[in-house]
Motif scaffolding. Structure first.
Motif, PDB file in Angstrom:
ATOM      1  N   CYS A 131       1.092  -1.058  -0.097  1.00 16.53           N
ATOM      2  CA  CYS A 131       0.183   0.278   0.200  1.00 16.53           C
ATOM      3  C   CYS A 131       0.299   1.327   0.181  1.00 16.53           C
ATOM      4  O   CYS A 131       1.696   1.248   0.435  1.00 16.53           O
ATOM      5  N   ILE A 132       0.263   2.334  -0.632  1.00 22.53           N
ATOM      6  CA  ILE A 132       1.018   3.454  -1.175  1.00 22.53           C
ATOM      7  C   ILE A 132       0.650   4.405  -0.146  1.00 22.53           C
ATOM      8  O   ILE A 132       0.996   5.534  -0.554  1.00 22.53           O
ATOM      9  N   CYS A 144      -2.938   5.776  -0.790  1.00 17.47           N
ATOM     10  CA  CYS A 144      -3.444   6.558  -1.039  1.00 17.47           C
ATOM     11  C   CYS A 144      -4.182   7.140  -1.366  1.00 17.47           C
ATOM     12  O   CYS A 144      -5.120   8.834  -1.438  1.00 17.47           O
ATOM     13  N   ASP A 145      -5.338   6.804  -0.663  1.00 22.15           N
ATOM     14  CA  ASP A 145      -6.375   7.470  -0.072  1.00 22.15           C
ATOM     15  C   ASP A 145      -7.691   6.947  -1.319  1.00 22.15           C
ATOM     16  O   ASP A 145      -8.496   7.776  -1.252  1.00 22.15           O
ATOM     17  N   CYS A 157      -8.974   4.187  -2.045  1.00 17.32           N
ATOM     18  CA  CYS A 157     -10.199   3.307  -1.588  1.00 17.32           C
ATOM     19  C   CYS A 157     -10.455   3.898  -0.456  1.00 17.32           C
ATOM     20  O   CYS A 157     -11.992   3.717   0.006  1.00 17.32           O
ATOM     21  N   CYS A 212      -7.568   0.658  -7.392  1.00 14.25           N
ATOM     22  CA  CYS A 212      -5.461   1.093  -5.867  1.00 14.25           C
ATOM     23  C   CYS A 212      -4.630   1.032  -7.059  1.00 14.25           C
ATOM     24  O   CYS A 212      -4.690  -0.301  -7.918  1.00 14.25           O
ATOM     25  N   VAL A 229      -1.869   0.250  -6.737  1.00 15.79           N
ATOM     26  CA  VAL A 229      -1.213  -0.815  -6.448  1.00 15.79           C
ATOM     27  C   VAL A 229      -1.556  -2.767  -6.311  1.00 15.79           C
ATOM     28  O   VAL A 229      -3.256  -2.147  -6.406  1.00 15.79           O
ATOM     29  N   ALA A 287      -2.276  -3.148  -3.938  1.00 17.48           N
ATOM     30  CA  ALA A 287      -2.036  -3.811  -2.012  1.00 17.48           C
ATOM     31  C   ALA A 287      -3.611  -4.550  -2.186  1.00 17.48           C
ATOM     32  O   ALA A 287      -4.000  -5.513  -1.220  1.00 17.48           O
ATOM     33  N   LEU A 288      -4.926  -4.070  -2.878  1.00 17.52           N
ATOM     34  CA  LEU A 288      -5.857  -4.615  -2.977  1.00 17.52           C
ATOM     35  C   LEU A 288      -6.425  -5.419  -3.837  1.00 17.52           C
ATOM     36  O   LEU A 288      -6.275  -5.203  -5.030  1.00 17.52           O
TER      37      LEU A 288
HETATM   38  S1  SF4 Z   1      -5.856   2.086  -2.898  1.00 17.39           S
HETATM   39 FE1  SF4 Z   1      -4.540   0.412  -2.214  1.00 17.39          FE
HETATM   40  S2  SF4 Z   1      -2.450   2.257  -2.072  1.00 17.39           S
HETATM   41 FE2  SF4 Z   1      -3.507   3.080  -1.816  1.00 17.39          FE
HETATM   42  S3  SF4 Z   1      -4.369   3.756   0.006  1.00 17.39           S
HETATM   43 FE3  SF4 Z   1      -6.561   1.751  -0.541  1.00 17.39          FE
HETATM   44  S4  SF4 Z   1      -4.889  -0.087  -0.391  1.00 17.39           S
HETATM   45 FE4  SF4 Z   1      -3.158   1.877  -0.347  1.00 17.39          FE
END
Ligand code: SF4
Ligand code: SF4
Ligand code: FES
Ligand code: FES
Lengths: 790, 204
Positions: free
Chosen positions: A164-165, A167-168, A170, A214, A216, A218-219
């Motif tokens: 996760c970076i 990014c806010d 999600c 997302c 990246v 991460a999800l």
């Molecule tokens: S969208 Fe992905 S990278 Fe961005 S906050 Fe959510 S989990 Fe992290």
């Protein structure tokens, strides 16, 4: 810089802004962000957190650019900075490059770089931009931050916090767009992470969108995890037909198997979003249980696999024999699950053999005249100053339409007035919620709404979103209420929200009772009385869907022959004498019509299961077995003939236009609805009046046959107000008997303050004992008693 | 009792009414909740979410941002030892070391008898009196290892019961805004004129 010609005074747009980006002169609108203006001008600025459908957050700092200022060039975040007249923006200077590289190096400092085992690898903005805008090498040699990976934050979504970076995207989506803020940033500094409340999963109907946006890996989504690599994917743009919102999608396959749907952003409909049911139900199409060959019922009542030619011949013989008695002994139920072409070919077949008894609705919709009222598109309905909802819980039945309405309500662009028998997903965003007892909507409005509401809807633009608000209440009851609304707001435009995928297309293409012939409820009653000889089920399952289980059962039992065209062996199909396997979504080309009448294409991506064929082709072949030539040789032929034959479909002749946004069908000259006194619908105070509508996940095929969704159905239950539970004298969770005139059904009881006192809410078509046993298509409302088990 | 007591719900509602947006009251409410139980319980977070109209996840996100909110049960006495610059220079490190020995727990831990939780803290705004500590948010200044020992012994012996209150009754003073001084819960964008008590006078 642009120059303004002072002599040209026409069309001076006060909101026009001109600026230059990398020396290119660009025109934008006041309030646009630099990054959006750059996108329009094809000047790519790297970004992670910016998403055009959400408020900017300025979280990642990857989008830094240089803007000429009074004290020379300065760095600004282009996703937070609006354009200004004469602004000079540079996105590729040494300074900018240095900043971008610096930000990327920091973003990668804690990133695990496990691309080879990451679903996102190959389509990952972090990977791509590290390559295009990154420093190439990291100076970070220390141990990276570690987390358990991945953790399930809901049944279908997994979170890998190492990737996760922050990014806010999600979390912003969950809060701002979905209204389900069940994930949030927790802790601070180096420990900041996306997290749910402990042991409270991210169970949102829209969770799959967070996986898609997302930036990246991460999800990730369970139904797709490790199924394919992006470079193995084949894809084609299409339209979701799970419900009638008609969200634009891309259908992706790998080795001739569907593996993923992604949302496509089109302005008029879904803005890139999908609901989880529409996103993940490709699993059902891949199901082992798909019908892949025709079946005939033998003398012992067993289904025996057969060839298409013998199945079609048998079906034709049944129809021929029935027609010899009378065309009225043949009826067709269904067609709303297929394409416009499927429906039209079947309507043509019915025309050719003189069958008027046909209905794409399953006694759970509204009379087709709602399409003849002054119509609104989704956009037009959203642009109204007031939106009146006379509809089921849209979050449950038409999820992405719910998002669209929620959007205007939250942004206070429209006032939402809802008339409902139970709070809905939109109640928190509604300006006024008028709670009415089932059967009393029309009389409540007639008796006079609140002055403030009347004032609001009496002038200005109004749209009415109308659907079947309660399946235990008659369609008539809704139409009466609609007539009352249109009486106080005659300027209102109507957006009918019938739920089944292509119901509007099927009705418009001709699968609706002709010349006053019987509709589905009447067909079933006729069948029960032995008057239907051959009943064709065109992708319909009356036993599961008609809100009167007894009628459906008697109807199917009474029909001498049943021909079922379907993708699965449903309860109704298993009663059929002839079973013809149909090609499913993703296995056929054609067009579909969404609830607002927008026609867009759906596309084939994979080979149909076994020997399954599209419905339109089955109609053509059956016609020819009956000695009729429909003159339809390909799906393109059908589209062309449809556009030529049915006035509303004329815009479909422009097949190119159907490919992305689609086209809205021609509208008819609007009719007006007559008001009428509604029945009093009074009742005994010991009774509970039933409110029933669908939950997103029910016993329907697309949920039941998708392993990732099937567990999400809540199961049959009866929900009452807590004070009523005391009256019944049991504890929540206990089983009670719900006693109706037609049947008694035993169900677990639970409570909710949301349920009006004296009403009982029963979710429709859930696994467990079937509430529909108590429903009666001929009754305005259904009253029951609820008692302890004796 | 892990939800707010009825009395605290009354206070919570009073606090919420001070803000134009209910959720702005979250931080004071979290304090109230921690004050009641010594830490913030799961049930309290759910309840606060209901009170101010946000999800439990949002309450959790806000609460965990602040290091002095605690989410695990604490001992009868919570000892916050300052470790920031002035105190560090004045021997906070050694004092912590000593405290760990005396109590037999590491920083962050709670003694087996449930009497003491020992915790690291940031500057307590009493740098001139370094090294400082707070026990149930009551100060002790220029603390020597010997002071620490006698503090612990006194607390165990119940000698400081008057001076150092228990969780649940920590706050002795409550902010009250007299009706004529309050500006009311008006969202900033809705403010059109100065508060009534300014009476047309310039603000400063
Ligand atoms: S969208 Fe992905 S990278 Fe961005 S906050 Fe959510 S989990 Fe992290
Ligand atoms: S809202 Fe309807 S059309 Fe859109 S993705 Fe969901 S099921 Fe499909
Ligand atoms: S895209 Fe602008 S800060 Fe992230
Ligand atoms: S450094 Fe300890 S009180 Fe300020």
């Amino acid at each position: 810089m642009t120059t303004v010609d002072p002599t040209n005074t026409t069309h001076v747009d006060p909101n026009a802004v001109s600026l230059t980006i990398n020396g290119k002169s660009v025109s934008a609108r006041k309030g646009d962000l630099i990054i959006a203006a750059a996108d329009k001008a094809n000047e790519f600025i790297p970004r992670f957190c910016y998403h055009p459908r959400m408020a900017p957050a300025g979280m990642c700092r990857q989008c830094l650019v240089e803007v000429e200022g009074p004290r020379g060039p300065m760095m600004v975040v282009s996703c937070m900075t609006p354009v200004a007249e004469g602004q000079v923006v540079r996105t590729e200077t040494e300074q900018v490059k240095k900043a971008q590289e610096g930000v990327l190096e920091l973003l990668l400092a804690n990133h695990p770089l496990d691309c080879p085992v990451c679903d996102k690898g190959g389509e990952c903005p972090l990977q791509d931009q590290a390559f295009s805008h990154g420093p190439g090498e990291s100076r970070y040699v220390e141990e990276k931050r570690h987390y358990e990976k991945p953790i399930a934050i809901s049944d279908n979504v997994f979170l890998d916090r190492e990737r996760c970076i922050l990014c806010d995207r999600c979390t912003r989506f969950a809060d701002e767009v979905a209204g389900d803020a069940l994930i949030s940033f927790t802790s601070r500094g180096n420990n900041t992470q996306v997290m749910t409340f402990p042991d409270e999963p991210f169970s949102s109907y829209f969770s799959g969108n967070t996986v898609q946006i997302c930036p990246v890996g991460a999800l990730t989504a369970k139904p797709y995890r490790f199924k394919a690599r992006p470079w193995d994917l084949d894809q084609v743009e299409s339209t979701c037909t799970t419900c009638s919102v008609g969200c634009r999608t891309v259908v992706q396959s790998s080795r001739d198997e569907l593996v993923r749907y992604q949302g496509v952003d089109i302005d008029p409909v879904n803005w890139g979003w999908l609901c989880d049911k529409g996103r993940f139900n490709f699993e059902a199409i891949n199901s082992e249980d798909r019908l892949s060959t025709p079946y005939l019922k033998d003398a012992h009542g067993n289904h025996v696999a057969t060839t298409w030619s013998s199945a079609l011949e048998t079906a034709a013989r049944m129809i021929r024999t029935s027609l010899a008695t009378s065309p009225e002994s043949v009826a067709i139920i269904g067609g709303a699950r297929g394409t416009n072409e499927d429906a039209f070919a079947w309507a043509q077949l019915a025309d050719a053999i003189g069958v008027d008894q046909r209905d794409a609705q399953l006694a759970d919709g509204l009379p087709a005249e709602v399409f003849s009222l002054a119509q609104a598109t989704i956009d037009e309905a959203m642009a109204a100053q007031t939106i009146i909802l006379l509809a089921p819980d849209l979050k449950e039945e038409l999820p992405v339409l719910h998002l669209r309405i929620r959007d205007v309500a939250q942004k206070r662009k429209a006032k939402v007035v809802e008339i409902t028998s139970r709070p809905t997903g939109l109640t928190p965003s509604a300006w006024k919620s008028v709670m009415v007892e089932p059967g009393k909507a029309a009389s409540t409005i007639r008796a006079g709404l609140d002055q403030s509401i009347l004032k609001q809807i009496g002038s200005g633009t109004v749209s009415v979103v109308v659907g079947r608000m309660n399946l235990a209440e008659s369609a008539e009851s809704v139409v009466l209420a609609l007539a009352e609304i249109l009486h106080v707001a005659p300027q209102a435009k109507v957006l009918p929200v019938l739920r089944r995928g292509n119901v509007r297309g099927a009705i418009t293409a001709g699968l609706t009772p002709q010349r006053g012939a019987a509709d589905t409820a009447e067909i079933l009653a006729l069948a029960a009385a032995g008057k239907i000889d051959t009943l064709v089920l065109l992708g319909s399952d009356p036993l599961s869907d008609v809100p009167d289980a007894d009628l459906a059962r008697r109807g199917l039992a009474g029909a001498r022959n049943i021909i079922s065209i379907d993708t699965f062996m449903t309860p109704s199909t298993s009663q059929a004498d002839v079973v013809l396997p149909a090609a499913a979504y993703g296995e056929k080309n054609g067009t579909t019509t969404n609830l607002e009448g927008r026609i867009s294409n759906i596309a084939q991506k994979i080979t149909p299961a076994g020997t399954a064929r599209p419905d339109w082709m089955i109609a053509v072949e059956l016609a020819s077995a009956l000695g009729k030539d429909l003159g339809l040789g390909s799906v393109e032929d059908v589209t062309a003939k449809l556009a030529k034959t049915v006035a509303q479909f004329a815009p479909a002749a422009d097949t190119k236009a159907l490919r992305h946004d689609g086209v809205v069908m021609n509208r008819l000259t609007p009719i007006t609805l007559n008001r009428a006194e509604a029945p009093a619908n009074d009742r005994n105070s010991y009774d509970y009046r039933i409110v029933s509508f669908r939950k997103l996940y029910d016993s329907g095929i697309s949920t039941a046959k998708s392993p990732s969704l099937v567990t999400l159905a809540i199961g049959a239950t009866v929900v009452v107000h807590p004070l009523d539970l005391d009256r019944i004298g049991v504890q929540a969770g206990a089983h009670v008997q719900v006693i109706g005139e037609k049947a008694t059904v035993v169900l677990p009881v639970s409570t909710s303050e949301d349920v009006l006192r004296g009403t009982a809410w029963l979710p429709f078509n859930q696994p467990g004992n079937d509430a529909r046993e108590m429903f009666d298509v001929n009754a305005t409302v259904v009253d029951v008693r609820i008692e302890k088990l004796s | 009792m892990s939800r707010l007591t009825d009395a605290n719900v009354v206070i919570a509602k009073e606090i919420i009414a001070r803000y134009p947006r209910a959720k702005s009251a979250l931080i004071p409410l979290l304090h109230l909740s921690q004050e009641q139980n010594g830490y913030i319980t799961r049930e309290a977070m759910v309840q606060l979410g209901e009170l101010v109209g946000v999800t439990s996840a949002e309450v959790y996100g806000t609460a965990t941002f602040y290091e002095m909110f605690r989410f695990e049960p604490v001992g009868k006495y919570l000892i916050n030892m300052c470790g920031t610059m002035s105190c560090a220079l004045m021997g906070a490190g050694e004092l912590m070391h000593h405290a760990e020995h005396k109590l037999g727990v590491k920083a962050g831990g709670t003694t087996d008898d449930g009497m003491f939780t020992l915790a690291h803290a940031e500057c307590q705004a009493a740098c001139t009196e370094a090294p400082t500590l707070q026990v149930n948010y009551r100060y002790r200044f220029r603390v020597t290892p010997a002071d620490f020992d006698s503090l612990i012994d006194d607390l165990r012996a119940g000698k400081l019961a008057d001076e150092i209150p228990q969780h649940g009754v920590l706050a002795k003073v409550r902010q009250r805004i007299p009706a004529d001084k309050g500006v009311g819960a008006v969202a900033p964008e809705d403010v059109t004129e100065g508060p009534a008590w300014l009476d047309g006078k310039p603000a400063l």
